[in-house]
Design a protein around this motif. Structure first.
Motif, PDB file in Angstrom:
ATOM      1  N   UNK A  24      18.232   8.195  -1.902  1.00 41.60           N
ATOM      2  CA  UNK A  24      18.156   8.611  -0.500  1.00 41.60           C
ATOM      3  C   UNK A  24      17.247   7.663   0.283  1.00 41.60           C
ATOM      4  N   UNK A  25      17.420   7.635   1.586  1.00 34.82           N
ATOM      5  CA  UNK A  25      16.560   6.809   2.420  1.00 34.82           C
ATOM      6  C   UNK A  25      15.145   7.368   2.412  1.00 34.82           C
ATOM      7  N   UNK A  26      14.178   6.496   2.650  1.00 33.13           N
ATOM      8  CA  UNK A  26      12.770   6.910   2.613  1.00 33.13           C
ATOM      9  C   UNK A  26      12.100   6.533   3.920  1.00 33.13           C
ATOM     10  N   UNK A  27      11.444   7.513   4.517  1.00 34.47           N
ATOM     11  CA  UNK A  27      10.672   7.276   5.729  1.00 34.47           C
ATOM     12  C   UNK A  27       9.196   7.412   5.394  1.00 34.47           C
ATOM     13  N   UNK A  28       8.438   6.412   5.733  1.00 29.00           N
ATOM     14  CA  UNK A  28       7.016   6.392   5.404  1.00 29.00           C
ATOM     15  C   UNK A  28       6.313   7.588   6.039  1.00 29.00           C
ATOM     16  N   UNK A  29       5.577   8.374   5.247  1.00 28.87           N
ATOM     17  CA  UNK A  29       4.854   9.526   5.796  1.00 28.87           C
ATOM     18  C   UNK A  29       3.864   9.097   6.879  1.00 28.87           C
ATOM     19  N   UNK A  30       3.649   9.971   7.837  1.00 25.93           N
ATOM     20  CA  UNK A  30       2.783   9.666   8.974  1.00 25.93           C
ATOM     21  C   UNK A  30       1.398   9.238   8.538  1.00 25.93           C
ATOM     22  N   UNK A  31       0.837   9.918   7.529  1.00 27.50           N
ATOM     23  CA  UNK A  31      -0.536   9.614   7.107  1.00 27.50           C
ATOM     24  C   UNK A  31      -0.672   8.203   6.549  1.00 27.50           C
ATOM     25  N   UNK A  32       0.421   7.635   6.032  1.00 24.65           N
ATOM     26  CA  UNK A  32       0.392   6.257   5.555  1.00 24.65           C
ATOM     27  C   UNK A  32       0.820   5.278   6.642  1.00 24.65           C
ATOM     28  N   UNK A  33       1.728   5.713   7.494  1.00 24.19           N
ATOM     29  CA  UNK A  33       2.252   4.842   8.545  1.00 24.19           C
ATOM     30  C   UNK A  33       1.153   4.406   9.497  1.00 24.19           C
ATOM     31  N   UNK A  34       0.224   5.287   9.752  1.00 24.59           N
ATOM     32  CA  UNK A  34      -0.823   5.008  10.724  1.00 24.59           C
ATOM     33  C   UNK A  34      -2.093   4.452  10.091  1.00 24.59           C
ATOM     34  N   UNK A  35      -2.084   4.231   8.796  1.00 22.37           N
ATOM     35  CA  UNK A  35      -3.282   3.761   8.111  1.00 22.37           C
ATOM     36  C   UNK A  35      -3.414   2.251   8.108  1.00 22.37           C
ATOM     37  N   UNK A  36      -4.544   1.781   7.590  1.00 25.04           N
ATOM     38  CA  UNK A  36      -4.817   0.347   7.503  1.00 25.04           C
ATOM     39  C   UNK A  36      -4.578  -0.139   6.074  1.00 25.04           C
ATOM     40  N   UNK A  37      -4.692  -1.461   5.903  1.00 25.84           N
ATOM     41  CA  UNK A  37      -4.579  -2.048   4.578  1.00 25.84           C
ATOM     42  C   UNK A  37      -3.146  -2.258   4.145  1.00 25.84           C
ATOM     43  N   UNK A  38      -3.017  -2.865   2.988  1.00 25.54           N
ATOM     44  CA  UNK A  38      -1.694  -3.111   2.423  1.00 25.54           C
ATOM     45  C   UNK A  38      -1.066  -1.808   1.956  1.00 25.54           C
TER      46      UNK A  38
ATOM     47  N   UNK B  50      -9.340  -0.280   0.318  1.00 27.78           N
ATOM     48  CA  UNK B  50      -8.959  -0.055   1.718  1.00 27.78           C
ATOM     49  C   UNK B  50      -7.455   0.007   1.948  1.00 27.78           C
ATOM     50  N   UNK B  51      -6.680   0.214   0.883  1.00 27.35           N
ATOM     51  CA  UNK B  51      -5.232   0.145   0.991  1.00 27.35           C
ATOM     52  C   UNK B  51      -4.589   1.529   0.944  1.00 27.35           C
ATOM     53  N   UNK B  52      -3.290   1.558   1.252  1.00 25.04           N
ATOM     54  CA  UNK B  52      -2.496   2.784   1.245  1.00 25.04           C
ATOM     55  C   UNK B  52      -1.560   2.764   0.034  1.00 25.04           C
ATOM     56  N   UNK B  53      -1.340   3.938  -0.542  1.00 26.93           N
ATOM     57  CA  UNK B  53      -0.577   4.001  -1.783  1.00 26.93           C
ATOM     58  C   UNK B  53       0.499   5.082  -1.733  1.00 26.93           C
ATOM     59  N   UNK B  54       1.677   4.722  -2.235  1.00 27.13           N
ATOM     60  CA  UNK B  54       2.739   5.685  -2.510  1.00 27.13           C
ATOM     61  C   UNK B  54       2.740   5.890  -4.021  1.00 27.13           C
TER      62      UNK B  54
ATOM     63  N   UNK C  82      -7.161  10.712   0.140  1.00 28.26           N
ATOM     64  CA  UNK C  82      -6.606  10.617   1.495  1.00 28.26           C
ATOM     65  C   UNK C  82      -5.823   9.345   1.760  1.00 28.26           C
ATOM     66  N   UNK C  83      -6.047   8.279   0.973  1.00 25.69           N
ATOM     67  CA  UNK C  83      -5.302   7.029   1.206  1.00 25.69           C
ATOM     68  C   UNK C  83      -4.020   6.963   0.380  1.00 25.69           C
ATOM     69  N   UNK C  84      -3.592   8.122  -0.158  1.00 25.59           N
ATOM     70  CA  UNK C  84      -2.397   8.158  -1.000  1.00 25.59           C
ATOM     71  C   UNK C  84      -1.482   9.310  -0.591  1.00 25.59           C
ATOM     72  N   UNK C  85      -0.209   9.089  -0.849  1.00 22.73           N
ATOM     73  CA  UNK C  85       0.805  10.133  -0.693  1.00 22.73           C
ATOM     74  C   UNK C  85       1.758   9.993  -1.873  1.00 22.73           C
ATOM     75  N   UNK C  86       2.229  11.118  -2.390  1.00 20.87           N
ATOM     76  CA  UNK C  86       3.144  11.024  -3.525  1.00 20.87           C
ATOM     77  C   UNK C  86       3.911  12.301  -3.749  1.00 20.87           C
ATOM     78  N   UNK C  87       4.826  12.229  -4.721  1.00 13.78           N
ATOM     79  CA  UNK C  87       5.652  13.375  -5.080  1.00 13.78           C
ATOM     80  C   UNK C  87       6.116  13.201  -6.517  1.00 13.78           C
ATOM     81  N   UNK C  88       6.696  14.273  -7.066  1.00 15.47           N
ATOM     82  CA  UNK C  88       7.190  14.217  -8.446  1.00 15.47           C
ATOM     83  C   UNK C  88       8.263  13.158  -8.598  1.00 15.47           C
ATOM     84  N   UNK C  89       9.244  13.183  -7.717  1.00 15.92           N
ATOM     85  CA  UNK C  89      10.334  12.207  -7.739  1.00 15.92           C
ATOM     86  C   UNK C  89      10.344  11.436  -6.428  1.00 15.92           C
TER      87      UNK C  89
END
Length: 427
Positions: free
Chosen positions: A248-262, A290-294, A308-315
């Motif tokens: 499926x297509x993936x849209x970057x979560x808001x908390x990561x989209x607005x963050x700094x770093x790689x 200082x980076x963002x992580x999926x 807070x600099x990470x977002x994730x899910x089981x799949x």
């Protein structure tokens, strides 16, 4: 002239890597109008029909009570044997690699009558197996047999490359003979017993110390830019990548989209992420950068908390995420390794088991990534490696060019063409 509609039977290993590889290829064939049937392990029930395929599933052991997650057997196996991953690869031969073969062989023997029944019902024009072990029913069916090798290509053992499962460098042969002797010593009796049983089922004898035959057509998934220098026979065909188009297509979560770093993707795969202690260790170190992580959290996702600099899910839809990121931190599974190269991404590799050591070593020695000691890296070593790879603009340009060439070669459709050709060669 209308193309003849084929019935293609895929028999993948229960793990996500081989199954996803077959899903990608099968989807191309399905969209071309062919009938695609999966004889996958029973815990995949419903997941393949949702993608438009037929399912005729097998049990590899007596069915458990209640519904299981896809590939649950191997997730449990990895979780329970994770302490073995801290040992040198040569010591794992007896205590981890051999037990894996024993479990695989037990599954083959248990499901042999089921596979014969499936073949009788499905009446395939061609049988495609993506696994590391022989299922005699696939060879005695009288149908064209295609083998896919979606592990590191060292699985095709020749004397001019490092021994599979070793993680040894290609440029240093000093440990090769000792590792091969240890493999022979730990595995020969098991191989002899399995080979005798395979022959009893009417299939040809296995190649020396191999647990699977070659087909008349054989495909392996590894980019030319990373492949080993050796000559293979004419039945072997390289797929530079095999990246499924069903995610499926993936849209970057808001908390990561607005963050700094790689933006960095972290995954130890569906099996490796069952080592919750290791997941927490890596996450804890990366939390201070200082980076963002999926983060692909895996089957034990409820036990893994993210800062807070990470977002994730089981799949996660990995093939939709990789184009977005700057760096990949991975266990070195063949799918993730080749998919990262497909999209031109550098890697930090933390190998755990099987061919992951070989992939990690290959990426390191080619300069496409950095291999770290999975259980002994220091906090500074990991963070310093991340910063160095992010700052290496020459490497990023090199990998962008590698990825563009891999994508141009379109391994997914090449695989579909080769499978169709294998089926057509007997008609």
């Amino acid at each position: 002239m209308t193309e003849r509609r084929l019935t293609v039977l895929f028999v993948p290993e229960s793990a996500y890597g081989p199954t996803n590889n077959c899903v990608g290829i099968g989807d191309v064939l399905r969209r071309r109008g062919h009938r695609v049937v999966f004889a996958a392990e029973a815990s995949w029930k419903g997941k393949l029909t949702a993608l438009g395929f037929e399912e005729d599933l097998v049990d590899l052991a007596p069915p458990s009570e209640g519904e299981q997650d896809a590939g649950q057997f191997w997730k449990d196996f990895i979780r329970d044997t994770a302490p073995e991953f801290r040992k040198p690869t040569i010591e794992q031969l007896e205590t981890w690699i051999k037990p894996v073969w024993e479990e695989l062989i037990a599954g083959v023997k248990y499901c042999e009558p089921q596979l014969r029944g499936i073949i009788e019902r499905v009446q395939p024009d061609v049988i495609v197996e993506d696994n590391v072990v022989c299922f005699p029913a696939l060879l005695t069916a009288g149908k064209p047999f295609v083998r896919i090798m979606s592990c590191n290509p060292l699985e095709l053992r020749t004397g001019d490359v490092p021994p599979v499962f070793s993680g040894y460098p290609a440029a240093d042969r000093s440990g090769w003979a000792q590792f091969r002797e240890a493999y022979d010593r730990s595995h020969r009796a098991l191989w002899e017993e399995f080979n005798a049983w395979v022959v009893e089922q009417g299939a040809p004898a296995l190649p020396e110390l191999d647990f699977i035959h070659e087909g008349a057509t054989n495909l392996y998934v590894y980019p030319e830019a990373a492949d080993y220098e050796r000559a293979l026979g004419p039945s072997w065909h390289r797929l530079d990548s095999s990246v499924r188009e069903t995610d499926e297509k993936f849209e970057l979560p808001t908390e990561l989209r607005d963050g700094d770093g790689a933006l960095i993707y972290f995954s130890l795969g569906s099996l490796g992420s069952a080592d919750v202690e290791l997941m927490r260790r890596v996450i804890g170190v990366l939390a201070g950068t200082p980076h963002r992580y999926i983060v692909s959290k895996g089957p034990l996702h409820e036990e893994i908390e993210l800062p807070s600099n990470m977002w994730g899910a089981e799949f996660l839809p990995q093939t939709s995420i990789l184009p977005l990121v700057d760096l990949v931190i991975t266990h070195g599974g063949n799918n993730t390794t080749t998919e990262a190269l497909h999209f031109g991404k550098p890697m930090v590799l933390l190998p755990l088991f099987w061919d992951q050591y070989d992939n990690a070593q290959r990426m390191d020695e080619l300069g496409f990534g950095v291999r770290l000691d999975t259980y002994r890296f220091t906090d500074e070593e990991l963070t310093r490696t991340v910063e160095r790879l992010l700052a290496d603009h020459a490497l990023r340009k090199r990998l962008a060019d590698v990825g563009a060439e891999i994508r141009r070669r379109d391994g997914l459709r090449r695989a579909a063409d080769l499978i169709k050709g294998a089926a057509s060669s007997t008609t």
